[in-house]
Design an enzyme around this catalytic site. Structure first.
Site, PDB file in Angstrom:
ATOM      1  N   ASP A   1       4.962  -9.645   2.992  1.00 58.27           N
ATOM      2  CA  ASP A   1       4.984 -10.975   2.363  1.00 58.27           C
ATOM      3  C   ASP A   1       5.066 -10.917   0.837  1.00 58.27           C
ATOM      4  O   ASP A   1       4.791  -9.887   0.214  1.00 58.27           O
ATOM      5  CB  ASP A   1       3.753 -11.794   2.786  1.00 58.27           C
TER       6      ASP A   1
ATOM      7  N   GLU B   1      -0.321 -10.347   4.052  1.00 68.42           N
ATOM      8  CA  GLU B   1      -1.450  -9.594   3.476  1.00 68.42           C
ATOM      9  C   GLU B   1      -2.108 -10.386   2.354  1.00 68.42           C
ATOM     10  O   GLU B   1      -3.300 -10.271   2.116  1.00 68.42           O
ATOM     11  CB  GLU B   1      -0.964  -8.237   2.938  1.00 68.42           C
TER      12      GLU B   1
HETATM   13 NI    NI Z   1      -0.182  -5.908  -2.248  1.00 63.57          NI
END
Ligand code: NI
Length: 388
Positions: free
Chosen positions: A73, A131
């Site tokens: 991401d 994340e």
């Molecule tokens: Ni990172």
């Protein structure tokens, strides 16, 4: 037989991903891009989450399973570089190097396919969404079964603070548990000239910020790392009006569960006590984020061995824990594993800005090094998996 991966290819994947960043939980095109690539290699990706996926490479011989994770991401940041391949999406940017992590793992796929005939065991490639945004994608993948049958799990993060060709890792706690809180103070508003008729939420909240500084300095064991930071403070509407409410947010970073609980309890007690003392009401919404990232000692040693073989003995920099958070921590709560910081700093390439900076970029020469270090580490773990 697939060929070995080279810098040109890694660079082209990374640049494609960099131009098309997607926010946490929205990585649809990114997932499709990875899936298309893995299918072109003859692999069968498993998609059990909205975004993200995993895929197995079964070796010709039986053996353990090593999982390798990349996060995919990007961040809500407006890119401020002049790179020809800069983000094409306003306000979204791969400012944490996850485009690099993804291309490294795509390269790892090819490398293991090229050596499938000799492979004793199985490699699981985890392309993890989200994340950057708690609750994070690691828990989603774990709940979907991504760690079933896995004997060890490894991953890495590109860090411009270290030059290309260097890597760092710490056995035991390496990254902090990262919690966030919202503090709401409710008093009684009124005219700035008549404070005696009010309960000044702004003045009380200001004292709360100061009082909270005592928690780390006076209550936490001085040998225990801990941070309490207020990030925002909003109160009031005009110079001559006493604020009825104040809203503050902040973050708490710790390594041990005991310290984490102590700070949470202590903040609650201090804020409630002060609110009572001044006749205000207070609400503390304390939300636990990612746990501390704790590297398994044996897997850490294997990583260091691989780093020294690939980057040379000088390539390994003995590390220090950092107070940043990472949801790779969840995998390490389930399985023995370790997480590596891989240097990608290079002033000649403009790779001098820290992660999450709008001018962040990486030295792409770190990408093939990442592939080689992960492949070597996974090979060693397949040959000698951690016990228990
Ligand atoms: Ni990172």
């Amino acid at each position: 037989m697939p060929q070995h991966v080279d810098l040109e290819e890694l660079r082209s994947w990374r640049r494609h991903l960099h131009q098309h960043p997607e926010l946490s939980f929205e990585e649809h095109e990114t997932t499709a891009y990875i899936e298309g690539y893995l299918r072109s290699l003859g692999l069968e990706p498993v998609r059990k989450t909205e975004t993200g996926l995993w895929a197995d490479i079964q070796g010709a011989h039986p053996g353990p399973t090593v999982a390798i994770r990349a996060d995919i991401d990007a961040l809500p940041i407006e890119e401020q570089t002049d790179l020809p391949f800069r983000s094409q999406k306003p306000g979204v940017m791969h400012a944490c190097g996850h485009d690099g992590h993804t291309s490294i793992l795509m390269g790892v796929a090819r490398e293991f396919l090229a050596r499938r005939q000799d492979l004793k065991g199985r490699i699981r490639l985890l392309f993890q969404p989200a994340e950057e945004t708690p609750p994070g994608g690691a828990q989603l993948l774990i709940q979907a079964g991504a760690l079933e049958g896995v004997d060890a799990v490894i991953g890495l993060h590109l860090i411009p603070a270290f030059p290309t060709g260097k890597a760092s890792i710490v056995a035991g706690p390496m990254m902090a548990a990262s919690d966030r809180f919202v503090l709401e103070v409710v008093g009684k508003g009124g005219h700035g000239a008549s404070p005696h008729e009010t309960v000044d939420a702004l003045a009380i909240a200001a004292q709360m910020v100061t009082a909270a500084q005592q928690v780390v300095s006076r209550q936490v064991d001085p040998l225990e790392p801990a941070v309490v930071t207020f990030g925002t403070f909003h109160a009031g509407s005009n110079f001559n009006i006493i604020a009825q409410e104040a809203r503050l947010t902040g973050t708490v970073r710790t390594f041990s569960e005991g310290t984490r609980q102590l700070i949470e309890g202590s903040l609650e007690r201090i804020f409630q006590g002060m609110a009572q003392a001044y006749g205000a009401k207070v609400r503390l919404d304390y939300r636990r984020g990612y746990p501390a990232l704790v590297n398994h000692p044996y897997v850490t040693d294997v990583f260091i061995e691989a780093v020294k073989e690939i980057l040379g003995p000088e390539g390994y920099i003995p590390g220090r824990p950092v107070m940043g958070g990472e949801d790779f921590a969840y995998y390490l709560q389930q399985k023995p594993g370790a997480f590596l910081f891989l240097g990608c700093g290079n002033p000649a390439e403009g790779a001098i800005y820290p992660n999450h900076h709008p001018s962040f970029t990486i030295d792409e020469k770190a990408l093939p090094l990442g592939v080689d270090v992960l492949v070597r580490t996974a090979e060693k773990l397949l040959a000698h998996p951690p016990r228990g």
